[in-house]
Scaffold this active site. Structure first.
Site, PDB file in Angstrom:
ATOM      1  NE  ARG A  82      -3.328  -0.383   2.872  1.00 36.19           N
ATOM      2  CZ  ARG A  82      -2.861  -0.103   4.100  1.00 36.19           C
ATOM      3  NH1 ARG A  82      -2.423   1.108   4.382  1.00 36.19           N
ATOM      4  NH2 ARG A  82      -2.826  -1.036   5.030  1.00 36.19           N
ATOM      5  CE1 TYR A 136     -18.288   9.208 -15.914  1.00 36.48           C
ATOM      6  CE2 TYR A 136     -17.453   9.416 -13.679  1.00 36.48           C
ATOM      7  CZ  TYR A 136     -18.021   8.654 -14.675  1.00 36.48           C
ATOM      8  OH  TYR A 136     -18.327   7.352 -14.432  1.00 36.48           O
ATOM      9  CG  ASP A 201     -11.365  14.752 -15.845  1.00 36.12           C
ATOM     10  OD1 ASP A 201     -10.727  14.212 -16.770  1.00 36.12           O
ATOM     11  OD2 ASP A 201     -12.187  14.136 -15.127  1.00 36.12           O
ATOM     12  CE  LYS A 226     -13.924   6.246 -18.375  1.00 33.61           C
ATOM     13  NZ  LYS A 226     -14.288   7.541 -17.807  1.00 33.61           N
TER      14      LYS A 226
HETATM   15  C1  LIG Z   1     -14.790   8.004 -16.527  1.00 29.69           C
HETATM   16  C2  LIG Z   1     -14.428   9.371 -16.089  1.00 29.69           C
HETATM   17  C3  LIG Z   1     -14.073   9.639 -14.764  1.00 29.69           C
HETATM   18  C4  LIG Z   1     -14.135   8.576 -13.675  1.00 29.69           C
HETATM   19  O1  LIG Z   1     -13.143   7.629 -13.857  1.00 29.69           O
HETATM   20  P1  LIG Z   1     -13.285   6.077 -13.392  1.00 29.69           P
HETATM   21  O2  LIG Z   1     -12.000   5.496 -13.850  1.00 29.69           O
HETATM   22  O3  LIG Z   1     -14.498   5.532 -14.064  1.00 29.69           O
HETATM   23  O4  LIG Z   1     -13.435   6.094 -11.914  1.00 29.69           O
HETATM   24  C5  LIG Z   1     -13.678  10.925 -14.441  1.00 29.69           C
HETATM   25  N1  LIG Z   1     -13.628  11.896 -15.368  1.00 29.69           N
HETATM   26  C6  LIG Z   1     -13.975  11.680 -16.657  1.00 29.69           C
HETATM   27  C7  LIG Z   1     -13.919  12.797 -17.635  1.00 29.69           C
HETATM   28  C8  LIG Z   1     -14.395  10.412 -17.062  1.00 29.69           C
HETATM   29  O5  LIG Z   1     -14.752  10.208 -18.325  1.00 29.69           O
END
Ligand SMILES: *Cc1c(COP(=O)(O)O)cnc(C)c1O
Length: 407
Positions: A82, A136, A201, A226
């Protein structure tokens, strides 16, 4: 600074500091791997250890004290899983290079990464967040519901300066935003933030199209699930930032446990090596599809960002659910950034958890579809879309239609 690489050197870190500034495509395949050749390896090893032996517990105590003080990455083995992992650290090194930040800290998901940022700030008594919609869906929900004790003020970019309070710990934006692909001028927003850290983000743009740290963002967040992973088979999150914030994030990660699994770290490092190629190829296809959709009378409105990218959003005149039900090559599924094309209806899925009025207020129409364009041939994708749009007024595909689509 410009000492040539010493092949006899045993320190991987030395290489990183002395390497000349390299292009993104080169960093994508080499960053985080500098020590491999010296070890006689080509592919990075996967270290699955949860614990690390040491016969010197005095030295371990000192290393744990050091981590508790500033959260700096431990020198040598991580003591316990961890606290850190060498395979995950390779991915962190590489992503920091691509985003042009000092450090990066990886988490079990994008939401775990955002949670850690909120906890780091609220631990200092800075519980107030200023944020710009749309975000998101789950990020919006986490802030709106105040699940981690934060309080949010929603505003537009022009209202950020006025929304700041003495207890504001964070300003958060997404650009291009999920799901409308609305863009924010990061430089202007960073200026409006003053001394409050700006979190951008960067999941949709990736460092291939945009490096928010260069425009003044202090924290760059990714759902690595993603584009960074890129193949729809790994869930992860990461924050790229300066070392001071990275230390706090590591301490929160250690204490709350949202660590990334080493196998995921390996897959992400592998994903990064093709990131520039994937993003550029998918973006070229997405731009063509956006143009075809914009010229199509069945489509009311197309959202495609100036910066480009592989995401296209569009509003249909007909029933958006019918389009989802009619695609055959394109996969009707949430998420994005994979090698295959995905389509989903944000009002039903990705942004369902956001209150309907807030969602519409953020420009997320009930007729909006969000498509993540993959690496398929553009004409094959267009035929599928064209056929699916043609059925925009029927409810579900009939059996005959299904046969046609499969043959
Ligand atoms: C999917 C997504 C998230 C969240 O991410 P996870 O890996 O699903 O927890 C945050 N910001 C954006 C823009 C996303 O598309």
């Amino acid at each position: 600074m410009d000492t040539p690489l010493d092949p006899a050197s045993t320190s991987a870190y030395e290489d990183v500091r002395t390497a000349p500034c390299r292009a993104l495509a080169t960093e994508a395949v080499h960053a985080g791997r500098e020590d491999l050749a010296r070890q006689g390896l080509h592919a990075p090893p996967i270290d699955l250890s949860t614990t690390y032996p040491s016969y010197d517990s005095r030295a371990e105590a000192a290393r744990i004290d050091a981590f508790a003080a500033d959260g700096a990455e431990l020198d040598g083995p991580p003591v316990y899983g961890r606290l850190g992992n060498p395979t995950v650290a390779r991915f962190e090194t590489a992503l920091a290079r691509l985003e042009g930040t000092e450090s990066a800290v990886a988490f079990a998901s994008g939401m775990a990464a955002l949670s850690a940022v909120l906890l780091v700030r609220s631990a200092l008594g800075l519980r107030h967040v200023v944020a710009v919609r749309p975000l998101y869906g789950c990020s919006d929900h986490l802030l709106t519901a105040g699940l981690l004790g934060s309080e949010v003020t929603w505003t537009d970019p022009a209202g950020i300066a006025d929304a700041l309070r003495p207890d504001t710990g964070l300003v958060m934006v997404e650009t291009p935003a999920n799901p409308t692909l609305a863009e924010v001028d990061l430089r202007a927003v960073a200026h409006a933030c003053g001394s409050v850290p700006l979190l951008a983000d960067n999941t949709f743009a990736t460092p291939v199209l945009q490096r928010p740290a260069e425009q003044g963002a202090r924290l760059v967040l990714h759902s690595a699930t993603k584009y960074l992973g890129g193949h729809g088979d790994v869930m992860a999150g990461v924050v790229a930032c300066d070392e001071e914030l990275a230390g706090r994030l590591r301490q929160v990660r250690f204490a709350t446990g949202g660590v990334l699994h080493p196998l995921a770290g390996y897959l992400l490092l592998r994903g990064l090596s093709t990131l520039p190629v994937r993003v550029r190829a998918a973006s070229a296809t997405a731009a063509q599809l956006a143009a075809r959709l914009a010229a199509d009378p069945r489509v009311a409105r197309v959202h495609y960002p100036r910066i480009g990218g592989a995401m296209v959003a569009f509003e249909v005149h007909g029933d958006p659910h019918a389009v989802i039900g009619a695609v055959r090559l394109i996969t009707p599924a949430v998420s994005l950034g994979s090698v295959d094309t995905l389509i989903q209806h944000p009002a039903s899925i990705s942004h369902r958890i956001v209150d309907a009025e807030d969602r519409r207020g953020a420009g997320v129409s009930d007729r909006l579809l969000r498509m993540s364009v993959g690496l398929e041939d553009v004409d094959d994708l267009w035929s599928d879309l064209d056929r699916a749009l043609g059925r925009g007024r029927t409810e579900t595909p009939d059996v005959k239609g299904l046969h046609e689509a499969l043959n």
